[in-house]
Design an enzyme around this catalytic site. Structure first.
Site, mmCIF file in Angstrom:
data_model
loop_
_atom_site.group_PDB
_atom_site.id
_atom_site.type_symbol
_atom_site.label_atom_id
_atom_site.label_comp_id
_atom_site.label_asym_id
_atom_site.label_seq_id
_atom_site.Cartn_x
_atom_site.Cartn_y
_atom_site.Cartn_z
ATOM 1 N N SER A 107 0.584 -0.839 -0.244
ATOM 2 C CA SER A 107 -0.134 0.509 -0.446
ATOM 3 C C SER A 107 0.670 1.289 -0.070
ATOM 4 C CB SER A 107 -1.334 -0.334 1.181
ATOM 5 O OG SER A 107 -2.321 0.798 1.184
ATOM 6 N N ASP A 256 -3.346 6.146 -3.122
ATOM 7 C CA ASP A 256 -1.765 5.465 -2.782
ATOM 8 C C ASP A 256 -1.151 5.024 -3.652
ATOM 9 O OD1 ASP A 256 -3.621 3.744 -2.165
ATOM 10 O OD2 ASP A 256 -4.156 3.427 -0.438
ATOM 11 N N ASP A 258 -1.716 1.177 -3.760
ATOM 12 C CA ASP A 258 -2.086 0.128 -4.548
ATOM 13 C C ASP A 258 -3.203 0.700 -4.630
ATOM 14 O OD1 ASP A 258 -3.090 0.005 -2.317
ATOM 15 O OD2 ASP A 258 -3.563 -1.316 -1.639
#
Length: 476
Positions: A107, A256, A258
């Protein structure tokens, strides 16, 4: 410590409450990941069935995805490799193909990290309480004794789902009739650089929309050369804010790493709070559900640190607000259990019944574009209607003795507040009729010796006073 016990120790260090995450080459190695893949097949009963495997742009992700696929095949699962994708695209594949899925990403974490987000078929979350602990323990067994062979090892095939994903999102939110908009998008060198051109542009072969996208950092680069792909940190929004002003854009979007979370910036370069976004999207999803069934009871989820404007907006629209703990797997489970049409978190995760109750930042962004694009006012004016109160944002404090800190807070506020312990400690002021309301939440981190504080009040002065008082108690 011998090698086997060291492997189990590493598993315990990387398997978190809701996903798997750790330092590449230390907590996470290809050997560990292969064992997790094998254990995952056993836990979700995927022998002889498809298992979706996708990954982000981090340097370690392709190797980890391949190792996981080997573990899946070793236990009889049939790998469907969707390659580079966003996390919400992997959820789409899990729902679209009705198959369990693994997404390799850390992430917003730095490049030295990686991880795995696991789903049962239909994008159903897997947490420590719903199978992740069993995967961890079985993977430990496989690291000790080897992965047992099966009569029919699994197969491997590649499948590109990006066009299907983009088309499905377009079917949920119609952007074809909005006024022309100029939108700056900061992908942070993350997976938004792949998905934004497909969904908002023509890269997936879909018709052009009345949206001009000005790209920032669309090049996929897991070293994050420009800034961390974590829009929750204000410093990572600076480039987007500047670009919105420089281009005279209508708004900005930041994803962000991902691309499952989306943050919004208005035409003045000001961040729109995720609570305001949640309220805006909630109204649209309530209206859509009511159009489908005017007599239905409609439920919308919000977690306990969203602004009061979110449940107030839900109630004013005639729907039922359901308050939950913080955490994406918890909210996915609550979405399914309650039949909620939408769920919003103040961390900018947004969940949709019609997206298998999973979170999708792109879909939330599309709702904002649709609502904003059907009216003439600037985004700052629209957002202001859903930002009537003062919020502190999340403030982290390192605390050695959490129970002692809780005790200090309770003793200080016992005579002037009510308490609940749904998730940490939520303290709500018992104020008089003409006094400003206030509340605050203190929650321990699942992974670090931190207490997280969120404060909201009717006005800035009250919020600041409560914030400073509580911080002094926490840090005493």
């Amino acid at each position: 410590m011998n090698a086997l016990s060291d492997s189990r120790s590493r598993l315990h260090s990387v398997v978190k409450a809701y996903d798997i995450r750790g330092l590449v080459g230390e907590g996470l190695t290809e050997e560990v990941v292969e064992a997790i893949g094998a254990a995952f097949v056993d836990e979700v009963g995927a022998a002889g069935r498809d298992v979706v495997v996708g990954h982000d742009m981090r340097d370690s992700s392709p190797g980890f995805a391949a190792a996981f696929a080997r573990g899946v095949q070793a236990r009889g699962g049939d790998v469907v490799s969707i390659g580079l994708c966003s996390t919400d695209e992997s959820y789409f594949a899990s729902g679209f193909l009705d198959a369990p899925a693994a997404m390799f990403t850390a992430s917003h974490n730095p490049a030295t990290y990686n991880g795995i987000k696991l789903s049962r078929a239909g994008a159903q979350g897997l947490s420590m309480d719903t199978g992740l602990a069993a995967v961890r323990d079985r993977a430990g067994d496989y690291l000790e004794s080897g992965i047992p062979a099966v009569d029919r090892p699994g197969t491997f095939r590649e499948q590109d789902v990006l066009a299907d994903y983009a088309g499905y999102l377009r079917s949920l939110v119609d952007l074809s009739g909005i006024r022309p908009l100029t939108v700056v998008v900061d992908a942070g060198n993350g997976m938004g650089g792949l998905t934004v051109p497909a969904v908002l542009g023509e890269a997936a072969g879909l018709p052009a929309l009345p949206i001009t996208v000005i790209p920032l950092y669309f090049e996929l680069d897991g070293s994050f050369p420009n800034h961390e792909a974590n829009p929750l940190e204000p410093k990572n929004l600076v480039d987007l804010q500047r670009a919105v002003l420089d281009h005279g854009a209508d708004l900005g979007l930041a994803f962000d790493g991902d691309a499952d979370r989306c943050f919004v910036v208005d035409e003045l370069g000001q961040a729109v709070t995720p609570s305001a976004v949640a309220a805006i999207v909630a109204l649209r999803e309530i209206a859509r559900a009511r159009a489908e069934d005017p007599e239905a009871e409609i439920t919308v989820i919000h977690n306990l640190i969203t602004s009061n404007i979110v449940p107030e907006t839900i109630e004013a629209a005639g729907a039922v607000p359901l308050r939950t703990r913080v955490g994406h797997t918890l909210i996915k489970d609550a979405m399914r259990a309650s039949g909620a049409v939408f769920g919003g978190e103040h961390s900018a995760h947004y969940y949709f019944r019609d997206f298998w109750s999973a979170d999708n930042g792109m879909l939330a962004a599309m709702h904002v574009l649709a609502e904003f694009g059907l009216q003439d006012e600037p985004l700052s004016a629209l957002a202001a209607r859903f930002t009537p109160y003062a919020m502190s944002g999340e403030i982290n404090s390192t605390v050695d003795d959490v129970p002692a800190a809780y005790t200090r807070v309770v003793e200080a506020f016992a005579s002037r507040a009510e308490f609940d312990e749904l998730d940490g400690l939520t303290v709500t002021g018992t104020v008089g009729q003409d006094e400003p309301f206030w509340w605050f939440s203190v929650r321990p981190s699942n992974t670090e010796p931190l207490l997280r504080l969120n404060v909201e009040a009717q006005d800035e002065r009250t919020m600041a006073a409560i914030r400073d008082e509580v911080l002094a108690l926490i840090r005493a």
